[in-house]
Design a protein around this motif. Structure first.
Motif, PDB file in Angstrom:
ATOM      1  N   LEU A 130      34.311  31.548  34.139  1.00 15.56           N
ATOM      2  CA  LEU A 130      34.356  32.506  35.238  1.00 15.56           C
ATOM      3  C   LEU A 130      35.631  32.389  36.067  1.00 15.56           C
ATOM      4  CD1 LEU A 130      30.672  31.974  36.372  1.00 15.56           C
ATOM      5  CD2 LEU A 130      31.565  33.931  35.111  1.00 15.56           C
ATOM      6  N   HIS A 131      36.474  31.424  35.737  1.00 18.02           N
ATOM      7  CA  HIS A 131      37.677  31.199  36.537  1.00 18.02           C
ATOM      8  C   HIS A 131      38.705  32.312  36.393  1.00 18.02           C
ATOM      9  CE1 HIS A 131      40.187  30.022  33.090  1.00 18.02           C
ATOM     10  NE2 HIS A 131      39.073  29.487  32.615  1.00 18.02           N
ATOM     11  N   HIS A 132      38.488  33.245  35.467  1.00 20.62           N
ATOM     12  CA  HIS A 132      39.434  34.335  35.242  1.00 20.62           C
ATOM     13  C   HIS A 132      39.408  35.389  36.341  1.00 20.62           C
ATOM     14  CE1 HIS A 132      40.019  32.844  31.225  1.00 20.62           C
ATOM     15  NE2 HIS A 132      38.741  32.965  30.962  1.00 20.62           N
ATOM     16  N   HIS A 133      38.344  35.425  37.115  1.00 20.91           N
ATOM     17  CA  HIS A 133      38.164  36.527  38.066  1.00 20.91           C
ATOM     18  C   HIS A 133      39.320  36.618  39.052  1.00 20.91           C
ATOM     19  CE1 HIS A 133      37.375  34.806  42.036  1.00 20.91           C
ATOM     20  NE2 HIS A 133      37.018  33.736  41.351  1.00 20.91           N
ATOM     21  N   ARG A 134      39.556  37.842  39.495  1.00 19.41           N
ATOM     22  CA  ARG A 134      40.556  38.090  40.536  1.00 19.41           C
ATOM     23  C   ARG A 134      39.966  39.088  41.523  1.00 19.41           C
ATOM     24  NH1 ARG A 134      45.612  38.751  36.677  1.00 19.41           N
ATOM     25  NH2 ARG A 134      45.791  36.588  36.037  1.00 19.41           N
ATOM     26  N   ALA A 135      38.999  38.627  42.284  1.00 22.99           N
ATOM     27  CA  ALA A 135      38.348  39.513  43.245  1.00 22.99           C
ATOM     28  C   ALA A 135      39.270  39.835  44.416  1.00 22.99           C
ATOM     29  CB  ALA A 135      37.051  38.891  43.743  1.00 22.99           C
ATOM     30  N   ASP A 136      40.099  38.877  44.817  1.00 20.69           N
ATOM     31  CA  ASP A 136      41.075  39.051  45.889  1.00 20.69           C
ATOM     32  C   ASP A 136      40.445  39.700  47.125  1.00 20.69           C
ATOM     33  OD1 ASP A 136      42.969  37.872  44.243  1.00 20.69           O
ATOM     34  OD2 ASP A 136      43.627  39.795  43.426  1.00 20.69           O
ATOM     35  N   ASP A 137      41.029  40.817  47.604  1.00 23.09           N
ATOM     36  CA  ASP A 137      40.564  41.456  48.833  1.00 23.09           C
ATOM     37  C   ASP A 137      39.555  42.568  48.584  1.00 23.09           C
ATOM     38  OD1 ASP A 137      42.172  39.831  50.353  1.00 23.09           O
ATOM     39  OD2 ASP A 137      43.851  41.233  50.368  1.00 23.09           O
ATOM     40  N   GLY A 138      39.199  42.821  47.345  1.00 27.05           N
ATOM     41  CA  GLY A 138      38.267  43.906  47.029  1.00 27.05           C
ATOM     42  C   GLY A 138      36.934  43.790  47.737  1.00 27.05           C
ATOM     43  N   LEU A 153      28.911  41.445  47.279  1.00 29.25           N
ATOM     44  CA  LEU A 153      29.943  42.339  46.757  1.00 29.25           C
ATOM     45  C   LEU A 153      30.974  41.571  45.939  1.00 29.25           C
ATOM     46  CD1 LEU A 153      30.389  44.745  49.789  1.00 29.25           C
ATOM     47  CD2 LEU A 153      29.425  45.290  47.556  1.00 29.25           C
ATOM     48  N   LYS A 154      31.267  40.331  46.322  1.00 28.28           N
ATOM     49  CA  LYS A 154      32.180  39.534  45.507  1.00 28.28           C
ATOM     50  C   LYS A 154      31.563  39.283  44.134  1.00 28.28           C
ATOM     51  CE  LYS A 154      35.216  35.639  45.286  1.00 28.28           C
ATOM     52  NZ  LYS A 154      35.974  34.663  46.054  1.00 28.28           N
ATOM     53  N   GLY A 155      30.269  38.974  44.084  1.00 20.07           N
ATOM     54  CA  GLY A 155      29.589  38.797  42.803  1.00 20.07           C
ATOM     55  C   GLY A 155      29.611  40.065  41.967  1.00 20.07           C
ATOM     56  N   ALA A 156      29.427  41.213  42.618  1.00 19.92           N
ATOM     57  CA  ALA A 156      29.456  42.487  41.890  1.00 19.92           C
ATOM     58  C   ALA A 156      30.863  42.772  41.350  1.00 19.92           C
ATOM     59  CB  ALA A 156      28.996  43.627  42.796  1.00 19.92           C
ATOM     60  N   VAL A 157      31.894  42.439  42.109  1.00 19.90           N
ATOM     61  CA  VAL A 157      33.271  42.645  41.637  1.00 19.90           C
ATOM     62  C   VAL A 157      33.559  41.737  40.440  1.00 19.90           C
ATOM     63  CG1 VAL A 157      35.704  42.326  42.255  1.00 19.90           C
ATOM     64  CG2 VAL A 157      34.175  43.539  43.801  1.00 19.90           C
ATOM     65  N   VAL A 158      33.114  40.484  40.515  1.00 18.11           N
ATOM     66  CA  VAL A 158      33.295  39.571  39.376  1.00 18.11           C
ATOM     67  C   VAL A 158      32.513  40.085  38.170  1.00 18.11           C
ATOM     68  CG1 VAL A 158      32.873  37.233  38.520  1.00 18.11           C
ATOM     69  CG2 VAL A 158      33.799  37.562  40.809  1.00 18.11           C
ATOM     70  N   TYR A 216      29.717  29.519  49.643  1.00 19.51           N
ATOM     71  CA  TYR A 216      29.544  30.880  50.174  1.00 19.51           C
ATOM     72  C   TYR A 216      30.349  31.928  49.411  1.00 19.51           C
ATOM     73  CZ  TYR A 216      29.444  34.687  53.547  1.00 19.51           C
ATOM     74  OH  TYR A 216      29.296  35.903  54.147  1.00 19.51           O
ATOM     75  N   LEU A 217      31.629  31.675  49.152  1.00 17.68           N
ATOM     76  CA  LEU A 217      32.467  32.635  48.430  1.00 17.68           C
ATOM     77  C   LEU A 217      33.231  32.022  47.268  1.00 17.68           C
ATOM     78  CD1 LEU A 217      33.987  34.784  51.308  1.00 17.68           C
ATOM     79  CD2 LEU A 217      32.238  35.454  49.680  1.00 17.68           C
ATOM     80  N   LYS A 218      33.021  30.761  46.950  1.00 15.36           N
ATOM     81  CA  LYS A 218      33.763  30.085  45.879  1.00 15.36           C
ATOM     82  C   LYS A 218      33.011  30.262  44.558  1.00 15.36           C
ATOM     83  CE  LYS A 218      36.838  27.206  44.241  1.00 15.36           C
ATOM     84  NZ  LYS A 218      38.083  27.751  43.796  1.00 15.36           N
ATOM     85  N   VAL A 219      33.683  30.878  43.591  1.00 15.87           N
ATOM     86  CA  VAL A 219      33.082  31.142  42.283  1.00 15.87           C
ATOM     87  C   VAL A 219      33.207  29.894  41.407  1.00 15.87           C
ATOM     88  CG1 VAL A 219      33.212  32.596  40.211  1.00 15.87           C
ATOM     89  CG2 VAL A 219      33.607  33.590  42.452  1.00 15.87           C
TER      90      VAL A 219
END
Length: 146
Positions: free
Chosen positions: A64-72, A122-127, A50-53
């Motif tokens: 893709l492990h570099h992402h830092r979406a955090d609370d955005g 939105l998490k995908g868009a932030v990544v 669901y939310l795990k990249v």
């Protein structure tokens, strides 16, 4: 790799090092992220749950492990849901005057449903944004400030 339609930008290694953002298109990366697809190729899945990249794309092998979406994504979800539901709540209340329990039930289900729909997109868009702007380790030339 099969001959499928992959909307890849020119390979980053073929671009000059001073190309702005390595030739990465922000709009395409945001669209791919919204669709929960790899921001680089648009073909591989971005998420493994669901939310795990994913650590890397299964198609183009983009890390893709570099992402830092955090609370955005959560902040953006609350912002959007709140700005949509608050005026709608007022309009429904003023127009139809439903019973309080009915109003609460309808809007509670609406808020939860909309939040669950928006959060992974939105998490995908932030990544995708982070990838397109070469943030947090996505720079192939190692010019990251972190």
């Amino acid at each position: 790799m099969t001959d499928q339609s992959i909307d890849m930008a020119p390979l980053e290694r073929d671009l000059p090092e001073d190309a702005p953002y390595g030739g990465r298109e922000l709009g395409r990366a945001l669209r791919n992220g919204w669709r929960r697809r790899c921001p680089a190729c648009g073909a591989g899945p971005l998420m493994k749950s669901y939310l795990k990249v994913n650590d890397e794309c299964a198609v183009c092998e983009q890390e893709l492990h570099h992402h830092r979406a955090d609370d955005g994504p959560a902040y953006l979800t609350i912002l959007i849901v709140g700005h949509l539901m608050a005026p709608l709540l007022l309009i429904v209340f003023e127009t139809f005057r439903p019973e309080p329990l009915v109003l609460f039930t309808i809007f509670a289900i609406g808020c939860v449903g909309l939040s669950l729909y928006l959060l992974p997109r939105l998490k995908g868009a932030v990544v995708g944004f982070q990838w397109a702007r070469m943030m947090h380790g996505f720079d192939p030339h190692g010019r990251d400030e972190d």
